[in-house]
Write a protein that holds these residues in place. Structure first.
Motif, mmCIF file in Angstrom:
data_model
loop_
_atom_site.group_PDB
_atom_site.id
_atom_site.type_symbol
_atom_site.label_atom_id
_atom_site.label_comp_id
_atom_site.label_asym_id
_atom_site.label_seq_id
_atom_site.Cartn_x
_atom_site.Cartn_y
_atom_site.Cartn_z
ATOM 1 N N MET A 159 -7.976 -6.550 -1.259
ATOM 2 C CA MET A 159 -8.168 -5.895 0.083
ATOM 3 C C MET A 159 -6.737 -5.928 0.721
ATOM 4 O O MET A 159 -6.203 -6.979 0.961
ATOM 5 N N VAL A 160 -6.172 -4.776 1.128
ATOM 6 C CA VAL A 160 -5.044 -4.632 1.422
ATOM 7 C C VAL A 160 -5.149 -4.151 3.163
ATOM 8 O O VAL A 160 -5.722 -3.088 3.265
ATOM 9 N N ALA B 57 -1.627 2.587 -6.267
ATOM 10 C CA ALA B 57 -3.160 2.947 -5.905
ATOM 11 C C ALA B 57 -3.618 2.736 -4.496
ATOM 12 O O ALA B 57 -4.397 3.600 -4.299
ATOM 13 N N VAL B 58 -2.735 2.154 -3.736
ATOM 14 C CA VAL B 58 -3.153 2.095 -2.260
ATOM 15 C C VAL B 58 -2.777 3.377 -1.666
ATOM 16 O O VAL B 58 -3.679 4.183 -0.985
ATOM 17 N N LEU B 59 -1.618 3.813 -1.866
ATOM 18 C CA LEU B 59 -1.191 5.319 -1.389
ATOM 19 C C LEU B 59 -1.988 6.279 -2.031
ATOM 20 O O LEU B 59 -2.343 7.243 -1.265
ATOM 21 N N VAL B 60 -2.600 6.095 -3.221
ATOM 22 C CA VAL B 60 -3.640 7.231 -3.493
ATOM 23 C C VAL B 60 -4.844 7.345 -2.830
ATOM 24 O O VAL B 60 -5.049 8.493 -2.330
ATOM 25 N N ARG B 61 -5.258 6.266 -2.319
ATOM 26 C CA ARG B 61 -6.369 6.085 -1.130
ATOM 27 C C ARG B 61 -5.984 6.746 -0.023
ATOM 28 O O ARG B 61 -6.831 7.258 0.613
ATOM 29 N N MET B 62 -4.754 6.395 0.558
ATOM 30 C CA MET B 62 -4.256 6.742 1.918
ATOM 31 C C MET B 62 -4.432 8.305 1.801
ATOM 32 O O MET B 62 -4.633 8.985 2.650
ATOM 33 N N GLU B 63 -3.664 9.024 0.726
ATOM 34 C CA GLU B 63 -3.571 10.374 0.756
ATOM 35 C C GLU B 63 -5.031 11.012 0.546
ATOM 36 O O GLU B 63 -5.303 12.048 1.179
ATOM 37 N N GLN B 64 -5.994 10.542 -0.157
ATOM 38 C CA GLN B 64 -7.345 10.865 -0.122
ATOM 39 C C GLN B 64 -8.080 10.876 1.237
ATOM 40 O O GLN B 64 -8.884 11.523 1.525
ATOM 41 N N ARG C 43 -6.565 -0.267 9.110
ATOM 42 C CA ARG C 43 -7.392 0.283 8.149
ATOM 43 C C ARG C 43 -7.275 -0.872 6.900
ATOM 44 O O ARG C 43 -6.469 -1.573 6.910
ATOM 45 N N ARG C 44 -8.221 -0.823 6.187
ATOM 46 C CA ARG C 44 -8.333 -1.756 5.120
ATOM 47 C C ARG C 44 -8.525 -0.889 3.801
ATOM 48 O O ARG C 44 -9.491 -0.029 3.556
ATOM 49 N N TRP C 45 -7.600 -1.309 2.765
ATOM 50 C CA TRP C 45 -8.000 -0.201 1.577
ATOM 51 C C TRP C 45 -8.085 -1.287 0.297
ATOM 52 O O TRP C 45 -7.436 -2.474 0.197
ATOM 53 N N ARG C 46 -9.221 -1.035 -0.430
ATOM 54 C CA ARG C 46 -9.809 -1.825 -1.526
ATOM 55 C C ARG C 46 -9.151 -1.347 -2.930
ATOM 56 O O ARG C 46 -9.508 -0.068 -3.230
ATOM 57 N N VAL C 47 -8.752 -2.299 -3.581
ATOM 58 C CA VAL C 47 -8.434 -1.730 -5.035
ATOM 59 C C VAL C 47 -9.448 -2.685 -5.912
ATOM 60 O O VAL C 47 -9.581 -3.910 -5.897
ATOM 61 N N PRO C 48 -10.300 -2.063 -6.567
ATOM 62 C CA PRO C 48 -11.190 -2.991 -7.191
ATOM 63 C C PRO C 48 -10.755 -3.625 -8.661
ATOM 64 O O PRO C 48 -9.694 -3.336 -8.872
#
Length: 677
Positions: free
Chosen positions: A300-301, A343-350, A306-311
């Motif tokens: 969890m970043v 991987a976190v940046l991909v989620r940000m862009e999404q 905001r919190r971004w989760r990388v499984p």
């Protein structure tokens, strides 16, 4: 005959003019004013250092003749041209050459031209010097069919000239087969198998000088290194390259290269052999990679609100992909936070954000990401890793399974494990293991060219350590399989070159001996069938009748007999080496002192006043003396762990003499030699 047409007087005048021109070249450099051409103090320092090195390179060494030969060309490429061949280029005030560097293409026929292939050379002239003064010359008319092929008297005299002081260059005496190796290209690695007296060490050093001449800009950037077996040897050869005007080549031993820890311990031969085995590289690779842990929890970043989760499965894919790429451990560890950040940046862009590279770098430095990387891919200290392998039986077994036998693993384990890296009594072989582990973590810097001398004595792991220093460069490997005196000495150059990482290298063999007299090398070669079957004996080109003397003395008279032989040898001009089994050095030192004979240790420079060196057999390799006195050959053989190694050590000791060898013994000679004397 008047002096004006006397050829020798004309050549002396050219020598005097050349010295004056060299002095003027040096004075021109010394007079350079760089104040107005340097932009800042850094440029000034760099340029100032380059000028200092140039001044040193232009030094006129009184004992080193400026030129040693002359070529008169006929008509095709250099019509009517006459070139003086020397150790460095010298030009007059108008820029016209007075001496041509021996490495220049126009100089090559001096070494290669013959009656069968004159290479457009009408006349080859060699010069003889006495104490720096030009005293003689000798001509070969290569295009004159009436003139017989003959051995050069001056060439022979130069080869046999007595040796006092360090090794000198052979630039005036390079033979065609040696010249081919010297001038081989920078791109390829060359391995030179050469018996005693074939000039392999000199060929390797002259090849460095040639490569620096032909590829100076490239090697100035990438660097060159000469690796020798010990400090005594390096001291012996250290003046060769400066005499050729090359001052920037570094010299080291293999132990110097891997000096990451202080070496205070020693290994038994069996243990050192296992540590030096190439299989240890895979044991270390497994041990390094064992620190990587596959993730079981998501990451969890937090950024702002905001919190971004990388499984966990995605983190595992990243880790496995880096493992599969098999890049260095440290490089992979540096890459992992960037992979996670991406991987976190991909989620940000999404999610509709537009992050840039600065955001990715910030995420890679995030506390949670750094903590995850530390847990998944922790830092590895190479010395601590090797310490654990040698101390922890379970850790060693886990990574040596299927590679080392149980008995081999037991040999590796310390009887009393050290508490820390600093307190450990590391051996030379341990330092090589640490160097291997260090390279698994972080790439070793590669040089442009490496020369490795006395290479036959290296272990596979030591070859790997040297190979790491020239992964992007080339190498010159020098050695003699018959002189391998370590338990792990290489059996073939193919094996050695594979461990070095240069399996495609060209292997050249030098079999013509120029240094050791025929009588002496023939005697030493009696040992070859028993220690290196199949290896060709050296064919000496030098006749020197009476160069071998074998004397038997009663045990009580041995020391006195050895001292007497030294006194006799000192009546000749040149250097004297008294070589003995290591265990015999102390009593012989006492005997020499009692007789009033002063002596040096290997590595100490001989002078006109001190010409006798007392040499332990273990340090004799690579050294040369005009006259050698060998004490009790059987003791040299018995001083080694097995007969083959002992015979090889004896072979080395027997082949150090340039002019004469006296063997004094009380014990029976080894049976392989007993057929003579």
């Amino acid at each position: 005959m008047s002096t004006s047409v006397d050829p020798l007087a004309r050549e002396r005048a050219h020598l005097a003019d050349s010295r004056a021109a060299l002095r003027a070249m040096r004075e021109d450099v010394e007079a350079l004013d760089i104040k107005d051409v340097t932009a800042n103090w850094v440029n000034s320092l760099v340029l100032g250092r380059q000028i200092e090195e140039r001044i040193k390179a232009l030094a006129d060494l009184s004992h080193t003749p400026l030129f040693f030969g002359r070529l008169d060309y006929l008509h095709t490429t250099q019509e009517g041209q006459r070139f003086y061949i020397g150790r460095r280029h010298v030009h007059d005030a108008g820029g016209d050459p007075m001496v041509i560097d021996w490495r220049a293409p126009v100089s090559q026929p001096f070494y290669r031209a013959s009656k069968k292939d004159p290479q457009d050379v009408g006349l080859r002239r060699r010069f003889g010097y006495t104490g720096g003064e030009l005293t003689a010359y000798e001509d070969e008319h290569l295009s004159d069919p009436a003139e017989q092929e003959r051995t050069s008297r001056l060439l022979q005299a130069e080869i046999e000239r007595p040796r006092v002081g360090p090794m000198r260059d052979i630039v005036a005496t390079i033979q065609p087969e040696q010249d081919e190796i010297v001038r081989s290209g920078l791109g390829g690695t060359v391995c030179v198998q050469g018996g005693p007296g074939t000039g392999k060490t000199a060929v390797g050093l002259h090849r460095v000088a040639y490569l620096l001449y032909a590829h100076r800009d490239r090697l100035a950037r990438t660097g060159t290194l000469v690796i020798g077996p010990n400090r005594s040897f390096l001291h012996y050869i250290e003046q060769v390259l400066p005499a050729l005007g090359e001052l920037e080549v570094q010299q080291a031993t293999v132990d110097d290269l891997v000096a990451h820890v202080e070496v205070r311990g020693t290994d038994e031969a069996a243990t050192a052999t296992v540590k030096g085995d190439a299989r240890m590289a895979e044991v270390l690779r497994r041990a390094v990679r064992s620190h990587v842990t596959l993730p079981t929890e998501p990451l969890m970043v937090v950024r702002g609100s905001r919190r971004w989760r990388v499984p966990a499965y995605e983190l595992e894919e990243m880790v496995r992909e880096l493992l599969d790429r098999d890049i260095r451990y440290g490089a992979a560890r540096d890459a992992l936070p960037q992979r996670i950040a991406h991987a976190v940046l991909v989620r940000m862009e999404q999610a509709g954000e537009a992050p840039d590279d600065r955001v990715q770098d910030a995420v890679a430095r995030n506390t949670a990401v750094k903590a995850a990387v530390k847990a998944l891919w922790p830092p590895v200290d190479p010395a601590k890793l090797v310490l654990r392998l040698l101390s922890d039986a379970e850790f060693l077994a886990a990574h040596a399974a299927g590679i080392l036998t149980d008995d081999e693993q037991k040999l590796l384990l310390w009887a009393k494990p050290a508490r820390s890296v600093k307190s450990a009594k590391w051996s030379a072989a341990d330092a090589v293991l640490i160097d291997e582990a260090k390279d698994l973590v972080e790439r070793t810097h590669s040089l442009g060219h490496v020369v490795l001398d006395e290479a036959q004595d290296l272990s596979p792991m030591q070859y790997r350590a040297v190979g790491r220093r020239c992964t992007t460069g080339s190498a010159t490997i020098l050695g003699d399989l018959a002189q391998g005196t370590t338990p792990w000495a290489t059996e073939s150059w193919a094996q050695a070159l594979t461990h070095l990482g240069k399996p495609e290298a060209v292997v050249e063999e030098l079999t013509a001996g120029f240094r050791v007299p025929r009588e002496v090398i023939a005697y030493a070669s009696l040992l070859l069938p028993y220690m290196s079957p199949g290896l060709a004996a050296v064919e000496s080109v030098r006749e020197n009748p009476g160069s071998l003397s074998i004397r038997h003395r009663e045990p009580a008279e041995l020391d006195a007999g050895v001292v007497a032989a030294c006194v006799e040898s000192l009546e000749h001009e040149g250097s004297i080496g008294l070589i003995a089994a290591d265990a015999r050095i102390a009593p012989l030192a006492e005997a020499l002192t009692a007789a009033g004979l002063t002596y040096l240790s290997p590595g100490e420079e001989t002078t006109a006043e001190s010409r006798l060196t007392l040499v332990p057999a273990s340090l004799a390799k690579g050294l040369e003396y005009d006259y050698v006195v060998l004490d009790d050959p059987a003791a040299v053989v018995d001083g080694e762990p097995d007969e083959r190694t002992g015979l090889r050590r004896l072979y080395v000791a027997l082949t150090r003499a340039v002019s004469g060898l006296t063997v004094v013994h009380s014990s029976p000679l080894p049976p392989q030699l007993d057929c003579v004397g």
